[in-house]
Every structure is written in structure tokens, then in C-alpha cells.
Design a protein around this motif. Sequence first.
Motif, PDB file in Angstrom:
ATOM      1  N   ARG A 285       7.807   0.770  38.492  1.00 16.06           N
ATOM      2  CA  ARG A 285       6.953   1.847  37.969  1.00 16.06           C
ATOM      3  C   ARG A 285       5.655   1.955  38.761  1.00 16.06           C
ATOM      4  NH1 ARG A 285       7.433   0.551  31.453  1.00 16.06           N
ATOM      5  NH2 ARG A 285       9.678   0.158  31.491  1.00 16.06           N
ATOM      6  N   LEU A 286       5.026   0.813  39.011  1.00 11.21           N
ATOM      7  CA  LEU A 286       3.742   0.852  39.709  1.00 11.21           C
ATOM      8  C   LEU A 286       3.927   1.239  41.173  1.00 11.21           C
ATOM      9  CD1 LEU A 286       0.751   0.536  39.302  1.00 11.21           C
ATOM     10  CD2 LEU A 286       0.965  -1.887  39.879  1.00 11.21           C
ATOM     11  N   ALA A 287       4.990   0.764  41.809  1.00 11.81           N
ATOM     12  CA  ALA A 287       5.250   1.142  43.197  1.00 11.81           C
ATOM     13  C   ALA A 287       5.467   2.649  43.303  1.00 11.81           C
ATOM     14  CB  ALA A 287       6.472   0.395  43.739  1.00 11.81           C
TER      15      ALA A 287
ATOM     16  N   LEU B 177       1.581  -5.662  50.876  1.00  9.33           N
ATOM     17  CA  LEU B 177       2.048  -4.281  50.756  1.00  9.33           C
ATOM     18  C   LEU B 177       0.890  -3.292  50.651  1.00  9.33           C
ATOM     19  CD1 LEU B 177       4.944  -4.847  48.192  1.00  9.33           C
ATOM     20  CD2 LEU B 177       5.089  -4.695  50.683  1.00  9.33           C
ATOM     21  N   ILE B 178      -0.219  -3.749  50.073  1.00 12.90           N
ATOM     22  CA  ILE B 178      -1.380  -2.876  49.904  1.00 12.90           C
ATOM     23  C   ILE B 178      -2.652  -3.646  50.239  1.00 12.90           C
ATOM     24  CG2 ILE B 178      -0.278  -1.500  48.081  1.00 12.90           C
ATOM     25  CD1 ILE B 178      -2.035  -2.996  46.039  1.00 12.90           C
TER      26      ILE B 178
ATOM     27  N   ARG C  53     -11.029   0.291  43.339  1.00 12.04           N
ATOM     28  CA  ARG C  53     -10.053   1.356  43.108  1.00 12.04           C
ATOM     29  C   ARG C  53      -9.559   1.993  44.400  1.00 12.04           C
ATOM     30  NH1 ARG C  53     -11.915   4.848  37.761  1.00 12.04           N
ATOM     31  NH2 ARG C  53     -12.217   3.084  36.344  1.00 12.04           N
ATOM     32  N   ASP C  54     -10.001   1.465  45.534  1.00 16.60           N
ATOM     33  CA  ASP C  54      -9.565   1.987  46.833  1.00 16.60           C
ATOM     34  C   ASP C  54      -8.269   1.292  47.243  1.00 16.60           C
ATOM     35  OD1 ASP C  54     -11.708   3.772  47.225  1.00 16.60           O
ATOM     36  OD2 ASP C  54     -12.997   2.117  47.851  1.00 16.60           O
ATOM     37  N   ILE C  55      -7.251   2.108  47.565  1.00 15.67           N
ATOM     38  CA  ILE C  55      -5.924   1.586  47.894  1.00 15.67           C
ATOM     39  C   ILE C  55      -5.532   2.038  49.301  1.00 15.67           C
ATOM     40  CG2 ILE C  55      -3.472   1.653  47.285  1.00 15.67           C
ATOM     41  CD1 ILE C  55      -4.869   0.360  45.091  1.00 15.67           C
ATOM     42  N   THR C  56      -4.993   1.105  50.077  1.00 11.88           N
ATOM     43  CA  THR C  56      -4.376   1.444  51.361  1.00 11.88           C
ATOM     44  C   THR C  56      -2.955   0.905  51.336  1.00 11.88           C
ATOM     45  OG1 THR C  56      -6.485   1.277  52.527  1.00 11.88           O
ATOM     46  CG2 THR C  56      -4.479   1.212  53.864  1.00 11.88           C
ATOM     47  N   LEU C  57      -1.975   1.772  51.589  1.00 12.75           N
ATOM     48  CA  LEU C  57      -0.585   1.329  51.663  1.00 12.75           C
ATOM     49  C   LEU C  57      -0.310   0.781  53.060  1.00 12.75           C
ATOM     50  CD1 LEU C  57       1.558   4.010  49.821  1.00 12.75           C
ATOM     51  CD2 LEU C  57       0.461   1.973  48.913  1.00 12.75           C
ATOM     52  N   ARG C  58       0.015  -0.499  53.137  1.00 13.22           N
ATOM     53  CA  ARG C  58       0.286  -1.132  54.436  1.00 13.22           C
ATOM     54  C   ARG C  58       1.758  -1.082  54.786  1.00 13.22           C
ATOM     55  NH1 ARG C  58      -2.350  -6.855  55.122  1.00 13.22           N
ATOM     56  NH2 ARG C  58      -1.711  -6.348  57.250  1.00 13.22           N
ATOM     57  N   ASP C  59       2.626  -1.014  53.768  1.00 11.60           N
ATOM     58  CA  ASP C  59       4.073  -1.003  54.031  1.00 11.60           C
ATOM     59  C   ASP C  59       4.733  -0.057  53.033  1.00 11.60           C
ATOM     60  OD1 ASP C  59       6.717  -1.494  54.586  1.00 11.60           O
ATOM     61  OD2 ASP C  59       6.452  -3.651  54.813  1.00 11.60           O
ATOM     62  N   ALA C  60       4.661   1.239  53.341  1.00 14.39           N
ATOM     63  CA  ALA C  60       5.193   2.254  52.437  1.00 14.39           C
ATOM     64  C   ALA C  60       6.698   2.131  52.276  1.00 14.39           C
ATOM     65  CB  ALA C  60       4.828   3.650  52.942  1.00 14.39           C
ATOM     66  N   SER C  61       7.382   1.739  53.356  1.00 17.28           N
ATOM     67  CA  SER C  61       8.831   1.644  53.257  1.00 17.28           C
ATOM     68  C   SER C  61       9.276   0.523  52.319  1.00 17.28           C
ATOM     69  CB  SER C  61       9.415   1.476  54.654  1.00 17.28           C
ATOM     70  OG  SER C  61       9.794   0.250  54.950  1.00 17.28           O
ATOM     71  N   ALA C  62       8.559  -0.592  52.314  1.00 14.66           N
ATOM     72  CA  ALA C  62       8.869  -1.680  51.377  1.00 14.66           C
ATOM     73  C   ALA C  62       8.564  -1.239  49.947  1.00 14.66           C
ATOM     74  CB  ALA C  62       8.067  -2.925  51.727  1.00 14.66           C
ATOM     75  N   MET C  63       7.508  -0.483  49.781  1.00 19.10           N
ATOM     76  CA  MET C  63       7.184   0.037  48.451  1.00 19.10           C
ATOM     77  C   MET C  63       8.262   0.998  47.968  1.00 19.10           C
ATOM     78  SD  MET C  63       4.218  -1.192  47.276  1.00 19.10           S
ATOM     79  CE  MET C  63       3.194  -0.023  46.389  1.00 19.10           C
TER      80      MET C  63
ATOM     81  N   THR D 187      11.375   0.812  48.751  1.00 24.45           N
ATOM     82  CA  THR D 187      12.513  -0.026  48.369  1.00 24.45           C
ATOM     83  C   THR D 187      12.331  -0.571  46.959  1.00 24.45           C
ATOM     84  OG1 THR D 187      12.934  -0.692  50.658  1.00 24.45           O
ATOM     85  CG2 THR D 187      13.816  -2.111  48.932  1.00 24.45           C
ATOM     86  N   ILE D 188      11.133  -1.063  46.673  1.00 31.00           N
ATOM     87  CA  ILE D 188      10.861  -1.600  45.333  1.00 31.00           C
ATOM     88  C   ILE D 188      10.980  -0.505  44.280  1.00 31.00           C
ATOM     89  CG2 ILE D 188       9.082  -2.623  43.849  1.00 31.00           C
ATOM     90  CD1 ILE D 188       7.981  -3.964  46.414  1.00 31.00           C
ATOM     91  N   ALA D 189      10.472   0.688  44.592  1.00 26.12           N
ATOM     92  CA  ALA D 189      10.454   1.772  43.613  1.00 26.12           C
ATOM     93  C   ALA D 189      11.843   2.319  43.315  1.00 26.12           C
ATOM     94  CB  ALA D 189       9.555   2.906  44.107  1.00 26.12           C
ATOM     95  N   THR D 190      12.737   2.273  44.312  1.00 26.99           N
ATOM     96  CA  THR D 190      14.025   2.951  44.156  1.00 26.99           C
ATOM     97  C   THR D 190      15.197   2.012  43.946  1.00 26.99           C
ATOM     98  OG1 THR D 190      14.332   2.991  46.564  1.00 26.99           O
ATOM     99  CG2 THR D 190      13.274   4.908  45.553  1.00 26.99           C
ATOM    100  N   VAL D 191      15.014   0.706  44.130  1.00 31.00           N
ATOM    101  CA  VAL D 191      16.137  -0.211  43.959  1.00 31.00           C
ATOM    102  C   VAL D 191      16.635  -0.144  42.527  1.00 31.00           C
ATOM    103  CG1 VAL D 191      14.689  -2.205  43.362  1.00 31.00           C
ATOM    104  CG2 VAL D 191      16.967  -2.575  44.327  1.00 31.00           C
TER     105      VAL D 191
END
Length: 234
Positions: free
Chosen positions: A137-139, A191-192, A197-207, A209-213
Motif C-alpha cells: 500500500r505504501l509503495a 529505496l528512498i 516530509r521530503d521524499i526521493t525515490l532511489r529505486d522506482a523499479s523495486a518499489m 515490484t513491491i507494489a504490484t507483487v
Amino acid sequence: MTPAASGEPHARLLLDHAAGGQRQWIQRNTSLYRSGDPVADYVFFIHAGSFKHYCTDETGARKITSFPARGDFLALDSIGLVRHTCTAVALEDSEVYAISHAILRQQLTLLHRLLAQSIRKMRASTAQLHHTTAEQRLAAFLLDQAKRHSRLEGTPPRYRLPMSRCDIGNYLHLSPESVSRVMHQFKQDGLIVLENRDITLRDASAMETIATVAPPASPHAGQHPLATSHMSKS
């Protein structure tokens, strides 16, 4: 893609009407409308800023249904009602344009598209919250926020979350502690990058994978190798 970001003539015409209409500045933590307020003859186009949109049940508990931001519309769900059933509160200083129902009735094709888009988003959100882990959910939420900022601002996946972790937890049906724990885990896993509250995605593709598995069929089923360390109960 939201009407604000598209080149569709109907959308452009509607926003031309909005720009020439009533403009409202809404200060942070101020409501644009509240549950029980009479419904005015307007919907609202968010030109700048962001909101949290929530409903209150019979026990008084709040449930956040969305975080509308620049390019989105508010009060579409109130068309045809006498009073608002939900509340919209600005998460930051925001600007909206009021668009009359009369203008919308002249743009029925666009109105139908906006309503259909709203229904699709609601269904997708409901489906995503069922049978998924806190990590999934969070990913998915962080990816959605990154894609929104990248599309609207034309920037890399670095952005600021205007909502609190309590609000994120409410929206995702998670406790604030679960949100903080998973955020910390994503940070530890590289991954981030998280700074308040500032977020940088370092590995969007891994995220992704986590979100859709797919979740395991049972508590004893095997887990996806890339997501094993991220699976937990919400």
C-alpha cells in the motif's frame, strides 16, 4: 491524465471559464466546504496546492478518501445533492477556481469523463486496499505521488508530502506506527531518501515490484523473493 494536463478542447474550454470565474485562496488547515454545508452551484478546480477529502461516519470517525491536488476537481461527488456529505481541507495554502454547474451542463462530454475518472479512481483505491500488505500500500502510494509530481512539475521523483503520516495511515487503513516503520524500512533498504516530509525515490523499479507483487495465497505460501523482506500485516 487530468483535464488540466491534457490538450483536450473540452477541458481547455472549461478551464477558460474557470480562470474567468471566481478564484478562491484557501489557507492551510482551512476547509473549502464541510460535511453538512449546503451545496453551492459550483465544483472546484484545484489550480495550486492540495487537499484532504474525508467523510465522517455515524460514530464521528473520519475516513480520508483522497488527496486531491493541482489538476484535480473537488465537489463532483456533491452534484445533485442538497448538502455535502464529505469535507475538503487544504493541506497547504491552495488556490481553486469555482466552475458553475451551468458551465458543466454545457460540457456534458467532459463532465461524464470527469465522473467516470472519479469512479475508476475510487474502484482502484478500494481494490488496492484489499488483500495487500502495508508495504504494498505504501509503495503504491509513494509511486502515485511521485508520478503525479513528475507529470505536473516535470521534475525527477523528488517531492514533498503535504499530508501527515497519520493522514497517510488513515487513507491506507494503516496505523501511523506502521507507516513510520515501513518508511524507515524503505529508507534502510535504499529505496528512498527520507528527510522529514521530503521524499526521493532511489529505486522506482523495486518499489513497483513491491507494489504490484501478488500476495501469497495463504499465510504459509511462499513470497516473492524481491519482496520477502517487505511483507507484513497491516
